[in-house]
Design a protein around this motif. Structure first.
Motif, PDB file in Angstrom:
ATOM      1  N   ARG A 197       0.835  -1.207   0.000  1.00 36.12           N
ATOM      2  CA  ARG A 197       0.000   0.000   0.000  1.00 36.12           C
ATOM      3  C   ARG A 197       0.874   1.264   0.000  1.00 36.12           C
ATOM      4  NH1 ARG A 197      -4.507  -2.126   4.356  1.00 36.12           N
ATOM      5  NH2 ARG A 197      -5.843  -3.240   2.834  1.00 36.12           N
ATOM      6  N   SER A 198       1.961   1.194   0.769  1.00 30.33           N
ATOM      7  CA  SER A 198       2.876   2.346   0.818  1.00 30.33           C
ATOM      8  C   SER A 198       3.521   2.571  -0.537  1.00 30.33           C
ATOM      9  CB  SER A 198       3.953   2.105   1.894  1.00 30.33           C
ATOM     10  OG  SER A 198       4.903   3.151   1.888  1.00 30.33           O
ATOM     11  N   GLU A 230       1.027   4.177  -2.973  1.00 28.39           N
ATOM     12  CA  GLU A 230       0.850   5.621  -2.738  1.00 28.39           C
ATOM     13  C   GLU A 230       2.036   6.426  -3.281  1.00 28.39           C
ATOM     14  OE1 GLU A 230       0.230   6.060   1.424  1.00 28.39           O
ATOM     15  OE2 GLU A 230      -1.753   5.093   1.422  1.00 28.39           O
ATOM     16  N   GLN A 231       3.232   5.869  -3.083  1.00 31.06           N
ATOM     17  CA  GLN A 231       4.434   6.550  -3.565  1.00 31.06           C
ATOM     18  C   GLN A 231       4.446   6.634  -5.081  1.00 31.06           C
ATOM     19  OE1 GLN A 231       8.044   4.763  -2.165  1.00 31.06           O
ATOM     20  NE2 GLN A 231       9.367   6.298  -3.095  1.00 31.06           N
ATOM     21  N   ARG A 242       1.909   6.563  -7.157  1.00 28.40           N
ATOM     22  CA  ARG A 242       0.896   7.492  -7.655  1.00 28.40           C
ATOM     23  C   ARG A 242       1.351   8.940  -7.447  1.00 28.40           C
ATOM     24  NH1 ARG A 242      -3.350   4.948  -9.457  1.00 28.40           N
ATOM     25  NH2 ARG A 242      -4.009   2.939  -8.594  1.00 28.40           N
ATOM     26  N   ALA A 243       2.028   9.156  -6.291  1.00 27.78           N
ATOM     27  CA  ALA A 243       2.523  10.512  -6.032  1.00 27.78           C
ATOM     28  C   ALA A 243       3.542  10.917  -7.073  1.00 27.78           C
ATOM     29  CB  ALA A 243       3.135  10.581  -4.612  1.00 27.78           C
ATOM     30  N   ALA A 251       1.813   1.646 -10.334  1.00 22.82           N
ATOM     31  CA  ALA A 251       0.772   1.565  -9.305  1.00 22.82           C
ATOM     32  C   ALA A 251      -0.239   0.459  -9.625  1.00 22.82           C
ATOM     33  CB  ALA A 251       0.071   2.918  -9.173  1.00 22.82           C
TER      34      ALA A 251
END
Length: 409
Positions: A368-369, A372-373, A375-376, A383
């Motif tokens: 999950r981390s 998120e990274q 996508r950022a 992703a």
């Protein structure tokens, strides 16, 4: 002097007859008038006419032989040529000449008829010989034998041929009959030997069958009786006077055994039917333990039921899978409940489950981390790939959590 169209009497009493060759002396008449003399010799002529007429009729309507007919014609011709009658003697000679022609024609007809009959008889006898030679190779002993006897009767009714031909055909005919008789005797001699051997074999089978008749070893003895029956059939038939007596003894011995077995089996079937009823009641009692809520109590109750089950004897074979299946179903339910209880209370298994759950949870959190990274950073492709991996890990985690719950945690 006196005269008529065919004769006359001169003044000396000499009687003449007129013929194509001129007048011929008939005889001398001194006993009376010339008229009486002519009348006497005219009656002789009439007698000749009657005799010739009778001979003509015999030739035409009877089987008078040519030899006898010609002898009779010669006898009448001698009388006509002797000129001892007054009348148309030339007409009588002409009738006799025609009669000779008729006899000769009849003789030729009979000769031709005999030739035809002889030819027909030859063909018929050759056909009889051919059929007899064919029958000589037949194995239809009764039918062929009867037909050969009928052929002999037919042969006897046929005319004889010339001696050489008749003897040759008869020799072939007789040889065929003899060959058939020889083969038939050999066949029945061999058959008698086979039947005698069959009698000896069947006497041995009867002795064994009678010895087994009081056996109580039901299965092996019944199997041996089946083998004995197969040997009986393979042995062939014995002589008629022995076959029925041996069969009655053989069958009687089997009947004694199978009647005794049937009686025992009937008692056994009745006992097994009662056993089935008792086991069905126990199966129903065991099924009432389901669903299992108290494992310890259910296990004790099933053990007691099973002890009573084992004390009951056999049930009918066709019912065994059904009634035993009901008990096995309850037993499997108990085993599954026991396995579930063991898994729930086993510390080592619980520790392994907790460790696996922790590892999976850490992996899920990490993914999950990373998502998120990604996508950022605007890396949607990475992703999405991580999302798919997350789905698989999450499914494993859900399954591990469910297993952990079985341990009460």
């Amino acid at each position: 002097m006196s005269s008529d169209p065919w004769g006359r009497v001169d003044e000396t009493g000499t009687v003449y007859v007129r013929t194509a060759d001129g007048e011929q002396v008939v005889g001398s008449w001194q006993a009376g008038s010339p008229e009486e003399a002519l009348a006497y010799f005219e009656r002789k002529y009439e007698g000749l006419v009657v005799e010739i007429g009778l001979l003509e009729k015999r030739v035409r309507t009877t089987d008078l032989s040519a030899k006898d007919a010609l002898a009779a014609i010669d006898h009448l011709r001698e009388q006509v040529d002797a000129h001892h009658a007054v009348g148309d003697l030339d007409a009588l000679r002409a009738r006799l000449d025609k009669l000779v022609e008729l006899v000769e024609a009849r003789r030729e007809e009979r000769k031709a008829q005999r030739a035809r009959q002889s030819d027909e008889a030859r063909q018929a006898k050759e056909a009889l010989v051919a059929e007899a030679e064919e029958l000589a190779r037949s194995d239809q002993w009764r039918a062929a034998g009867e037909r050969l006897r009928a052929l002999v009767d037919t042969w006897k009714g046929l005319p004889r041929l010339d001696r050489k031909s008749d003897d040759e055909l008869w020799h072939r005919f007789s040889h065929a009959r003899s060959a058939f008789s020889k083969r038939r005797k050999q066949h029945f001699a061999q058959l008698d030997a086979q039947r005698e051997e069959a009698r000896r074999v069947k006497e041995r089978l009867v002795a064994e069958a009678e010895a087994l008749s009081d056996s109580t070893d039901w299965g092996p003895t019944a199997a041996r009786y089946r083998e004995l029956m197969a040997e009986w059939k393979a042995a062939g038939r014995a002589q008629r006077e022995h076959e029925d007596e041996l069969w009655n003894r053989f069958r009687g011995a089997q009947d004694v055994f199978f009647a005794a077995r049937s009686s025992v089996f009937a008692e056994r079937d009745a006992e097994q039917a009662e056993n089935l009823k008792l086991k069905e009641e126990l199966a129903q009692e065991a099924e009432k333990l389901l669903p299992i809520t108290d494992l310890k109590a259910a296990r004790a109750a099933f053990r007691a039921i099973n002890e009573r089950w084992e004390a009951i004897g056999h049930v009918p074979r066709d019912a065994r899978p059904r009634v035993e299946g009901r008990m096995h179903a309850v037993e499997r339910a108990l085993q599954e409940a026991e396995e579930a209880e063991w898994r729930r209370t086993n510390p080592e298994a619980r520790a392994r489950a907790e460790g696996l759950t922790g590892q999976l949870q850490a992996a899920v959190d990490k993914l999950r981390s990373q998502i998120e990274q990604a996508r950022a950073q605007g890396n949607d492709a990475k992703a999405e790939k991580l999302e798919k991996e997350l789905q698989g890990r999450q499914a494993l985690l859900d399954q591990a959590l469910k297993g952990l719950q079985e341990f009460g945690g």
